[in-house]
Design an enzyme around this catalytic site. Structure first.
Site, PDB file in Angstrom:
ATOM      1  N   GLU A  62       0.861  -1.171   0.000  1.00 18.89           N
ATOM      2  CA  GLU A  62       0.000   0.000   0.000  1.00 18.89           C
ATOM      3  C   GLU A  62       0.901   1.225   0.000  1.00 18.89           C
ATOM      4  O   GLU A  62       1.919   1.242   0.673  1.00 18.89           O
ATOM      5  CB  GLU A  62      -0.905   0.048   1.239  1.00 18.89           C
ATOM      6  CG  GLU A  62      -1.995  -1.002   1.261  1.00 18.89           C
ATOM      7  CD  GLU A  62      -1.553  -2.307   1.892  1.00 18.89           C
ATOM      8  OE1 GLU A  62      -0.442  -2.353   2.464  1.00 18.89           O
ATOM      9  OE2 GLU A  62      -2.297  -3.291   1.805  1.00 18.89           O
ATOM     10  N   TYR A  95       7.837   1.934  -7.371  1.00  8.68           N
ATOM     11  CA  TYR A  95       7.166   0.636  -7.438  1.00  8.68           C
ATOM     12  C   TYR A  95       6.832   0.255  -8.881  1.00  8.68           C
ATOM     13  O   TYR A  95       6.982  -0.908  -9.277  1.00  8.68           O
ATOM     14  CB  TYR A  95       5.907   0.647  -6.572  1.00  8.68           C
ATOM     15  CG  TYR A  95       6.180   1.000  -5.127  1.00  8.68           C
ATOM     16  CD1 TYR A  95       7.327   0.547  -4.469  1.00  8.68           C
ATOM     17  CD2 TYR A  95       5.309   1.813  -4.414  1.00  8.68           C
ATOM     18  CE1 TYR A  95       7.588   0.891  -3.153  1.00  8.68           C
ATOM     19  CE2 TYR A  95       5.559   2.156  -3.092  1.00  8.68           C
ATOM     20  CZ  TYR A  95       6.702   1.691  -2.474  1.00  8.68           C
ATOM     21  OH  TYR A  95       6.957   2.027  -1.178  1.00  8.68           O
TER      22      TYR A  95
END
Length: 177
Positions: free
Chosen positions: A111, A123
């Site tokens: 998250e 990411y």
């Protein structure tokens, strides 16, 4: 030189200081780190934590992984602001991806705050893809979390970004997930 090594109990205090500096609204407590480390050093361990230690002994980053039943979850990852952009986040995340592959994870979740574009770009470079939103996940601010997933971390290892070569790494080696 920055060395990546396994996080130990004596690292909790400096990690907590960095945690509070970087995430003042939703910082983890000492108890949360103690709980995570309690499941990191036994044959059936499901947690894996590392710190980035500068040459002067300061902790300038840390990261943690939970791996259970073929699923991995990035619990936390953080880099001191003075090291943003120098590849330390890439090194820490690479370690988590490698560890999730070694643990047999078929996917790796995390998250990240929807307002943290810098982390999201990191990411994405690793191949994480958005899969959903957790509304009001970060408290007390109520900021949403973007949920991202990396499928087959073992296959992703060959596609990982090259980390800088000016630092050392040792095994004795996001916001919150």
């Amino acid at each position: 030189m920055i060395v990546l090594r396994e996080m130990r109990w004596w690292d909790i205090e400096p990690v907590l200081a960095l945690e509070n500096e970087l995430f003042p609204e939703d910082a983890w407590s000492a108890g949360m780190f103690w709980s995570e480390l309690a499941d990191a050093r036994h044959p059936g361990a499901t947690r894996w934590y590392t710190v980035a230690e500068a040459g002067d002994g300061r902790i300038v980053g840390y990261a943690g992984l939970m791996a259970i039943a073929g699923e991995g979850d990035v619990q936390t990852i953080a880099v001191a602001e003075e090291h943003w952009g120098d590849g330390l986040g890439t090194r820490l995340l690479t370690g988590l991806v490698r560890q999730s592959a070694a643990a047999g994870c078929e996917s790796l979740l995390l998250e990240v705050r929807v307002d943290n574009a810098r982390a999201q770009r990191l990411y994405e470079r690793f191949g994480f893809e958005p899969i959903g939103i957790r509304r009001h996940y970060y408290q007390p601010s109520g900021v949403d979390a973007l949920v991202m997933r990396l499928e087959r971390p073992a296959d992703a290892l060959s596609r990982l970004p090259d980390p800088p070569h000016h630092t050392d790494e040792r095994r004795s080696i996001t916001r919150h997930g």
